[in-house]
Design a protein around this motif. Structure first.
Motif, PDB file in Angstrom:
ATOM      1  N   SER A   1       0.834  -1.204   0.000  1.00  0.00           N
ATOM      2  CA  SER A   1       0.000   0.000   0.000  1.00  0.00           C
ATOM      3  C   SER A   1       0.868   1.252   0.000  1.00  0.00           C
ATOM      4  O   SER A   1       0.571   2.230  -0.705  1.00  0.00           O
ATOM      5  N   LEU A   2       1.951   1.249   0.776  1.00  0.00           N
ATOM      6  CA  LEU A   2       2.865   2.397   0.791  1.00  0.00           C
ATOM      7  C   LEU A   2       3.553   2.547  -0.565  1.00  0.00           C
ATOM      8  O   LEU A   2       3.789   3.671  -1.023  1.00  0.00           O
ATOM      9  N   THR A   3       3.877   1.414  -1.208  1.00  0.00           N
ATOM     10  CA  THR A   3       4.494   1.472  -2.535  1.00  0.00           C
ATOM     11  C   THR A   3       3.578   2.169  -3.525  1.00  0.00           C
ATOM     12  O   THR A   3       4.006   3.068  -4.263  1.00  0.00           O
ATOM     13  N   HIS A   4       2.314   1.783  -3.541  1.00  0.00           N
ATOM     14  CA  HIS A   4       1.377   2.385  -4.489  1.00  0.00           C
ATOM     15  C   HIS A   4       1.198   3.879  -4.217  1.00  0.00           C
ATOM     16  O   HIS A   4       1.131   4.680  -5.155  1.00  0.00           O
ATOM     17  N   MET A   5       1.145   4.258  -2.952  1.00  0.00           N
ATOM     18  CA  MET A   5       0.989   5.681  -2.645  1.00  0.00           C
ATOM     19  C   MET A   5       2.231   6.471  -3.038  1.00  0.00           C
ATOM     20  O   MET A   5       2.135   7.595  -3.531  1.00  0.00           O
TER      21      MET A   5
ATOM     22  N   PRO B   1      -2.245  -0.590 -11.891  1.00  0.00           N
ATOM     23  CA  PRO B   1      -3.650  -0.991 -11.873  1.00  0.00           C
ATOM     24  C   PRO B   1      -4.415  -0.196 -10.816  1.00  0.00           C
ATOM     25  O   PRO B   1      -3.863   0.113  -9.751  1.00  0.00           O
ATOM     26  N   PRO B   2      -5.668   0.160 -11.062  1.00  0.00           N
ATOM     27  CA  PRO B   2      -6.474   0.830 -10.026  1.00  0.00           C
ATOM     28  C   PRO B   2      -6.482   0.002  -8.747  1.00  0.00           C
ATOM     29  O   PRO B   2      -6.679  -1.221  -8.794  1.00  0.00           O
ATOM     30  N   THR B   3      -6.258   0.662  -7.624  1.00  0.00           N
ATOM     31  CA  THR B   3      -6.032  -0.034  -6.357  1.00  0.00           C
ATOM     32  C   THR B   3      -6.712   0.698  -5.213  1.00  0.00           C
ATOM     33  O   THR B   3      -6.627   1.928  -5.127  1.00  0.00           O
ATOM     34  N   ILE B   4      -7.373  -0.047  -4.338  1.00  0.00           N
ATOM     35  CA  ILE B   4      -8.032   0.522  -3.153  1.00  0.00           C
ATOM     36  C   ILE B   4      -7.467  -0.173  -1.916  1.00  0.00           C
ATOM     37  O   ILE B   4      -7.413  -1.403  -1.859  1.00  0.00           O
ATOM     38  N   ILE B   5      -7.059   0.610  -0.939  1.00  0.00           N
ATOM     39  CA  ILE B   5      -6.517   0.056   0.292  1.00  0.00           C
ATOM     40  C   ILE B   5      -7.668  -0.324   1.216  1.00  0.00           C
ATOM     41  O   ILE B   5      -8.599   0.454   1.431  1.00  0.00           O
TER      42      ILE B   5
ATOM     43  N   LYS C   1     -18.463  -1.128  -2.672  1.00  0.00           N
ATOM     44  CA  LYS C   1     -18.012   0.069  -3.385  1.00  0.00           C
ATOM     45  C   LYS C   1     -16.759  -0.223  -4.201  1.00  0.00           C
ATOM     46  O   LYS C   1     -16.606   0.264  -5.326  1.00  0.00           O
ATOM     47  N   ALA C   2     -15.852  -1.034  -3.627  1.00  0.00           N
ATOM     48  CA  ALA C   2     -14.630  -1.390  -4.343  1.00  0.00           C
ATOM     49  C   ALA C   2     -14.945  -2.227  -5.582  1.00  0.00           C
ATOM     50  O   ALA C   2     -14.375  -2.009  -6.658  1.00  0.00           O
TER      51      ALA C   2
ATOM     52  N   GLN D   1      -7.448  -4.768  -5.853  1.00  0.00           N
ATOM     53  CA  GLN D   1      -6.874  -4.266  -7.100  1.00  0.00           C
ATOM     54  C   GLN D   1      -7.639  -4.807  -8.299  1.00  0.00           C
ATOM     55  O   GLN D   1      -8.106  -5.958  -8.296  1.00  0.00           O
ATOM     56  N   ARG D   2      -7.766  -3.955  -9.333  1.00  0.00           N
ATOM     57  CA  ARG D   2      -8.405  -4.412 -10.567  1.00  0.00           C
ATOM     58  C   ARG D   2      -7.599  -5.554 -11.170  1.00  0.00           C
ATOM     59  O   ARG D   2      -6.371  -5.461 -11.296  1.00  0.00           O
TER      60      ARG D   2
END
Length: 290
Positions: free
Chosen positions: A96-100, A108-112, A130-131, A176-177
């Motif tokens: 999660s920190l990497t993506h931020m 890829p679209p990503t939700i934590i 929602k995700a 993640q998508r």
């Protein structure tokens, strides 16, 4: 003569790790560098004073081939140059920190997954619905910490996603998508000093994950200019001296999947003929001379 420590995890004894450490020690010896293997459990500090409980005299650098970032920070406070820097390892060790940290680069679209606590739970879990609405199905769920393709899951329904997340209560995760066009295939690019050293394509016909550890195979690969530029941007953004960057080939172009600060390189060397260990030591020589 440069004096350095190769810091390993004292509790890990797999032959694959020992072989990798041996390659680094051999590469250092060829370059007349005094590199000593130092298990992390032998490098104790008094955290209150910063005093090392071992002889740190004359140590010019340390290769932190582990994820004990607390040790890395203590070494830095002694004025020792650490490869990779602990702050970079810390970010890479949490997806999660990497993506931020890489926000703005193609991924890829990503939700934590929202944080909860052990024995507290997630309530009605409407956040999963929602995700799913945003990411679609199937969907990838990843634990934020994991290696070799482990702790990565494919779910087909919202109910499966909720069950997966509930079973790992309080574990940091992301949703993640699923880039279905790249299932079972990715590109691993190894970089040292901000330069591409080698690359390979990994394929797995029996799993959506391309990792060799999951039964995949590999072949030498020449990255496109776009793929190479994306990998370089990632390691520069994260402040890494060396790393393996995993690229997905999507219909919309290359995407960063993950960045591995301590990526194993024996498979890369065998597949491509590149001397990754030698490149790492040459980079350390250059950095410690400046």
């Amino acid at each position: 003569m440069k004096k350095g420590l190769l810091i390993t995890n004292g509790f890990v004894g797999e032959n694959s790790f020992k072989k990798l450490w041996g390659s680094l020690l051999e590469a250092a010896q060829k370059r007349c560098m005094a590199l000593t293997c130092a298990p992390h459990d032998t490098l104790l500090f008094d955290a209150a004073s910063g005093k090392p409980l071992w002889n740190a005299g004359g140590v010019d650098f340390a290769i932190l081939w582990d994820k004990d970032v607390r040790l890395g920070y203590q070494l830095q406070r002694l004025g020792i140059r650490v490869f990779n820097p602990p702050e970079a390892i810390e970010i890479c060790d949490d997806k999660s920190l990497t993506h931020m940290a890489l926000t703005g680069l193609p991924m890829p679209p990503t939700i934590i997954v929202p944080t909860t606590y052990k024995y507290v739970g997630y309530g009605d879990m409407s956040f999963v619905d929602k995700a799913v609405e945003y990411l679609g199905l199937p969907m990838i769920i990843k634990e934020c910490r994991g290696s070799f393709g482990k702790q990565v899951y494919l779910v087909e329904t919202a109910a499966q996603a909720k069950e997966m997340i509930l079973a790992r209560e309080a574990t940091p995760m992301l949703m993640q998508r699923a880039m279905t066009e790249s299932f079972g295939r990715d590109i691993r690019i190894y970089l040292v000093g901000g330069r591409v050293i080698a690359a390979m394509e990994r394929r797995n016909d029996g799993d959506f994950r391309a990792n060799i550890a999951n039964g995949g195979s590999s072949a030498a690969y020449t990255p496109t200019a776009e793929e190479a530029e994306l990998a370089v941007s990632a390691v520069q953004r994260l402040g890494l001296d060396f790393a393996g960057v995993d690229i997905l080939q999507s219909d919309g172009g290359p995407l960063i999947c993950e960045v591995n600060s301590n990526a194993h390189f024996h498979g890369m060397e065998q597949c491509t003929g590149a001397d990754v260990a030698g490149a790492i030591m040459e980079h350390i020589i250059t950095e410690t001379e400046n």
